[in-house]
Design an enzyme around this catalytic site. Sequence first.
Site, PDB file in Angstrom:
ATOM      1  N   GLY A 174       0.784  -1.233   0.000  1.00 19.62           N
ATOM      2  CA  GLY A 174       0.000   0.000   0.000  1.00 19.62           C
ATOM      3  C   GLY A 174       0.812   1.278   0.000  1.00 19.62           C
ATOM      4  O   GLY A 174       0.299   2.333   0.379  1.00 19.62           O
ATOM      5  N   SER A 175       2.054   1.213  -0.449  1.00 20.71           N
ATOM      6  CA  SER A 175       2.843   2.459  -0.442  1.00 20.71           C
ATOM      7  C   SER A 175       2.277   3.467  -1.433  1.00 20.71           C
ATOM      8  O   SER A 175       2.297   4.674  -1.168  1.00 20.71           O
ATOM      9  CB  SER A 175       4.329   2.189  -0.694  1.00 20.71           C
ATOM     10  OG  SER A 175       4.557   1.749  -2.005  1.00 20.71           O
ATOM     11  N   ASN A 176       1.744   2.994  -2.556  1.00 25.42           N
ATOM     12  CA  ASN A 176       1.099   3.932  -3.493  1.00 25.42           C
ATOM     13  C   ASN A 176      -0.181   4.497  -2.887  1.00 25.42           C
ATOM     14  O   ASN A 176      -0.475   5.687  -3.052  1.00 25.42           O
ATOM     15  CB  ASN A 176       0.782   3.236  -4.822  1.00 25.42           C
ATOM     16  CG  ASN A 176       1.971   3.229  -5.755  1.00 25.42           C
ATOM     17  OD1 ASN A 176       2.304   4.244  -6.374  1.00 25.42           O
ATOM     18  ND2 ASN A 176       2.655   2.100  -5.825  1.00 25.42           N
TER      19      ASN A 176
ATOM     20  N   LEU B 234      -8.957  -9.649 -10.855  1.00 27.29           N
ATOM     21  CA  LEU B 234      -9.637  -9.099 -12.023  1.00 27.29           C
ATOM     22  C   LEU B 234     -10.906  -8.401 -11.552  1.00 27.29           C
ATOM     23  O   LEU B 234     -11.554  -8.848 -10.607  1.00 27.29           O
ATOM     24  CB  LEU B 234     -10.027 -10.219 -12.988  1.00 27.29           C
ATOM     25  CG  LEU B 234      -8.958 -10.715 -13.951  1.00 27.29           C
ATOM     26  CD1 LEU B 234      -9.549 -11.833 -14.808  1.00 27.29           C
ATOM     27  CD2 LEU B 234      -8.410  -9.606 -14.825  1.00 27.29           C
TER      28      LEU B 234
ATOM     29  N   ASN C 162      -5.621   1.888 -13.152  1.00 26.24           N
ATOM     30  CA  ASN C 162      -4.624   1.021 -12.532  1.00 26.24           C
ATOM     31  C   ASN C 162      -3.240   1.539 -12.903  1.00 26.24           C
ATOM     32  O   ASN C 162      -3.076   2.211 -13.921  1.00 26.24           O
ATOM     33  CB  ASN C 162      -4.800  -0.411 -13.041  1.00 26.24           C
ATOM     34  CG  ASN C 162      -3.792  -1.365 -12.430  1.00 26.24           C
ATOM     35  OD1 ASN C 162      -3.539  -1.339 -11.212  1.00 26.24           O
ATOM     36  ND2 ASN C 162      -3.180  -2.211 -13.253  1.00 26.24           N
TER      37      ASN C 162
ATOM     38  N   HIS D 249       0.649   0.037 -13.633  1.00 23.31           N
ATOM     39  CA  HIS D 249       1.434  -1.174 -13.855  1.00 23.31           C
ATOM     40  C   HIS D 249       2.912  -0.787 -13.878  1.00 23.31           C
ATOM     41  O   HIS D 249       3.278   0.188 -14.546  1.00 23.31           O
ATOM     42  CB  HIS D 249       1.014  -1.823 -15.181  1.00 23.31           C
ATOM     43  CG  HIS D 249       1.681  -3.139 -15.393  1.00 23.31           C
ATOM     44  ND1 HIS D 249       1.269  -4.294 -14.757  1.00 23.31           N
ATOM     45  CD2 HIS D 249       2.763  -3.484 -16.125  1.00 23.31           C
ATOM     46  CE1 HIS D 249       2.064  -5.289 -15.117  1.00 23.31           C
ATOM     47  NE2 HIS D 249       2.980  -4.825 -15.939  1.00 23.31           N
TER      48      HIS D 249
ATOM     49  N   ASP E 242      -4.264  -5.920 -17.336  1.00 24.07           N
ATOM     50  CA  ASP E 242      -3.336  -4.971 -17.964  1.00 24.07           C
ATOM     51  C   ASP E 242      -3.652  -4.640 -19.417  1.00 24.07           C
ATOM     52  O   ASP E 242      -2.763  -4.258 -20.173  1.00 24.07           O
ATOM     53  CB  ASP E 242      -1.886  -5.500 -17.881  1.00 24.07           C
ATOM     54  CG  ASP E 242      -1.478  -5.815 -16.452  1.00 24.07           C
ATOM     55  OD1 ASP E 242      -1.879  -5.062 -15.553  1.00 24.07           O
ATOM     56  OD2 ASP E 242      -0.772  -6.814 -16.239  1.00 24.07           O
TER      57      ASP E 242
ATOM     58  N   GLU F 269       6.315   5.917  -9.830  1.00 25.32           N
ATOM     59  CA  GLU F 269       4.909   5.745  -9.436  1.00 25.32           C
ATOM     60  C   GLU F 269       4.488   6.845  -8.463  1.00 25.32           C
ATOM     61  O   GLU F 269       3.413   7.445  -8.613  1.00 25.32           O
ATOM     62  CB  GLU F 269       4.705   4.386  -8.767  1.00 25.32           C
ATOM     63  CG  GLU F 269       4.906   3.236  -9.718  1.00 25.32           C
ATOM     64  CD  GLU F 269       4.659   1.876  -9.073  1.00 25.32           C
ATOM     65  OE1 GLU F 269       4.220   0.989  -9.783  1.00 25.32           O
ATOM     66  OE2 GLU F 269       4.919   1.719  -7.865  1.00 25.32           O
TER      67      GLU F 269
HETATM   68  C1  GRF Z   1       3.234  -1.196  -7.601  1.00 21.93           C
HETATM   69  O1  GRF Z   1       4.483  -1.429  -8.167  1.00 21.93           O
HETATM   70  C2  GRF Z   1       2.176  -1.098  -8.674  1.00 21.93           C
HETATM   71  O2  GRF Z   1       2.655  -0.621  -9.892  1.00 21.93           O
HETATM   72  C3  GRF Z   1       1.751  -2.514  -8.862  1.00 21.93           C
HETATM   73  O3  GRF Z   1       1.819  -3.085  -7.583  1.00 21.93           O
HETATM   74  C4  GRF Z   1       2.769  -2.385  -6.788  1.00 21.93           C
HETATM   75  C5  GRF Z   1       2.085  -1.986  -5.515  1.00 21.93           C
HETATM   76  O4  GRF Z   1       2.997  -1.507  -4.554  1.00 21.93           O
HETATM   77  N1  GRF Z   1       0.474  -2.600  -9.509  1.00 21.93           N
HETATM   78  P1  GRF Z   1       2.443  -0.839  -3.227  1.00 21.93           P
HETATM   79  O5  GRF Z   1       1.521  -1.856  -2.564  1.00 21.93           O
HETATM   80  O6  GRF Z   1       1.723   0.405  -3.608  1.00 21.93           O
HETATM   81  O7  GRF Z   1       3.643  -0.576  -2.381  1.00 21.93           O
END
Ligand code: GRF
Length: 187
Positions: free
Chosen positions: A12-14, A86, A101, A103, A144, A173
């Site tokens: 969940g870092s994003n 999915l 999403n 990727h 994707d 990201e």
């Molecule tokens: C990220 O690299 C994203 O591109 C992919 O999964 C990863 C998730 O990382 N879909 P995080 O959980 O956000 O750290």
Amino acid sequence: MKRLVIFASGSGSNAENIINYFRSNKKAEVEMVLTPNPNAGVIERCQRLNVPCLVFNREEWKSGKILELLKEKNPDMIILAGFMWLVPGEIIRAFPQRIVNIHPALLPKFGGKGMYGDNVHKAVSDDGETETGITIHYVNEYYDEGQIIFQQKITINPHENPEKIAQKVHELEYKWYPEVILKLLAQ
Ligand code: GRF
């Protein structure tokens, strides 16, 4: 203020980065995070950040219960950030051009089933690629394959260490995902 919902299966870092970005920018707010993984790191992040986080199971996903919840919340955008399942057609059709999403590679290369997380960076490294990057795309019923919205490239050394690639891609990201979301919200 626009309202966002995030789906995340892992660390969940994003998700955390997007929550914080919109806390300072104030054009949108992450109302809720949903995860199918009761051990996901994103749960702890949400507790720390004081964002509601709901753990759901496959039955709730398939039966339409999550769709009902989404319809009730009616978010301006649904953001997948490391979400592994999915998305059923009913959810996609209920939110046209509103599910995105990210990727961690340059689609259509290194995408599809099994191409997630470190598997992607390992494949990029094994193939001796000299560039990789990120792809932000709309979500359809296939892994994707939705329409590409944005890509950003970086140069890497052939057979560069996958952990190093992962680190560089994560930086991309964090920089671009919130900004692209903001642009889409303004359209
Ligand atoms: C990220 O690299 C994203 O591109 C992919 O999964 C990863 C998730 O990382 N879909 P995080 O959980 O956000 O750290």
